[in-house]
Write a protein that holds these residues in place. Structure first.
Motif, PDB file in Angstrom:
ATOM      1  N   CYS A   6       4.135 -16.917 -26.364  1.00 37.93           N
ATOM      2  CA  CYS A   6       2.968 -17.611 -25.679  1.00 37.93           C
ATOM      3  C   CYS A   6       3.685 -17.836 -24.224  1.00 37.93           C
ATOM      4  O   CYS A   6       4.784 -18.035 -24.156  1.00 37.93           O
ATOM      5  N   VAL A   8       2.876 -20.300 -20.739  1.00 34.47           N
ATOM      6  CA  VAL A   8       2.674 -21.395 -19.807  1.00 34.47           C
ATOM      7  C   VAL A   8       2.733 -20.940 -18.410  1.00 34.47           C
ATOM      8  O   VAL A   8       3.800 -20.657 -18.052  1.00 34.47           O
ATOM      9  N   VAL A  23      -2.194 -21.830 -20.464  1.00 38.50           N
ATOM     10  CA  VAL A  23      -1.315 -21.323 -21.701  1.00 38.50           C
ATOM     11  C   VAL A  23      -2.198 -20.403 -22.207  1.00 38.50           C
ATOM     12  O   VAL A  23      -3.395 -20.376 -22.345  1.00 38.50           O
ATOM     13  N   PRO A  60       3.745 -21.442 -30.189  1.00 32.82           N
ATOM     14  CA  PRO A  60       2.453 -22.144 -29.600  1.00 32.82           C
ATOM     15  C   PRO A  60       2.621 -23.550 -29.343  1.00 32.82           C
ATOM     16  O   PRO A  60       1.874 -24.035 -28.378  1.00 32.82           O
ATOM     17  N   THR A  61       2.697 -24.396 -30.703  1.00 41.19           N
ATOM     18  CA  THR A  61       2.580 -25.673 -30.209  1.00 41.19           C
ATOM     19  C   THR A  61       3.670 -26.234 -29.074  1.00 41.19           C
ATOM     20  O   THR A  61       3.349 -27.224 -28.237  1.00 41.19           O
ATOM     21  N   ILE A  64       1.914 -25.470 -25.838  1.00 47.66           N
ATOM     22  CA  ILE A  64       0.700 -26.393 -25.665  1.00 47.66           C
ATOM     23  C   ILE A  64       1.261 -27.532 -25.053  1.00 47.66           C
ATOM     24  O   ILE A  64       0.584 -28.362 -24.059  1.00 47.66           O
ATOM     25  N   GLU A  67       2.331 -27.412 -21.577  1.00 49.99           N
ATOM     26  CA  GLU A  67       1.283 -27.202 -20.656  1.00 49.99           C
ATOM     27  C   GLU A  67       0.733 -28.498 -20.409  1.00 49.99           C
ATOM     28  O   GLU A  67       0.173 -29.063 -19.188  1.00 49.99           O
ATOM     29  N   LYS A  68       0.355 -29.499 -21.510  1.00 52.10           N
ATOM     30  CA  LYS A  68       0.007 -30.873 -21.317  1.00 52.10           C
ATOM     31  C   LYS A  68       1.032 -31.539 -20.412  1.00 52.10           C
ATOM     32  O   LYS A  68       0.253 -32.514 -19.471  1.00 52.10           O
TER      33      LYS A  68
END
Length: 96
Positions: A6, A8, A23, A60-61, A64, A67-68
């Protein structure tokens, strides 16, 4: 979600006045979508199409969560992050 690559990423407008953080699991495809008007409305409205920053993640977790985190930062801190990797703010995925 299963473990897979993944990204970002940060896109910037030509003037550098607008920035978008996102993302994706397919960076090349997602940048193409943004550049061709099928990405986010923000990107379309402010012409935020230069890829200026990207981080790769195996989970992926984690992507994410990052990204946050970045979306919560003030603009100057995001600018510093981009400058740390890409001081000239060049497009990391120039149009072909």
């Amino acid at each position: 979600m299963t473990d897979r690559q993944c990204w970002v990423y940060a896109l910037a407008s030509g003037s550098g006045n607008a920035m978008y953080i996102g993302v994706t699991n397919d960076l090349e495809k997602r940048v193409w979508e943004h550049r061709n008007g099928s990405g986010s409305e923000f990107v379309k409205k402010y012409r935020v199409t230069r890829l200026v920053y990207a981080e790769e993640y195996d989970n992926p977790t984690d992507a994410i969560a990052r990204e946050k985190q970045l979306k919560g930062w003030r603009r100057e801190r995001k600018n510093e992050l981009v400058r740390s990797m890409n001081p000239e703010w060049r497009d990391l995925m120039p149009p072909s």
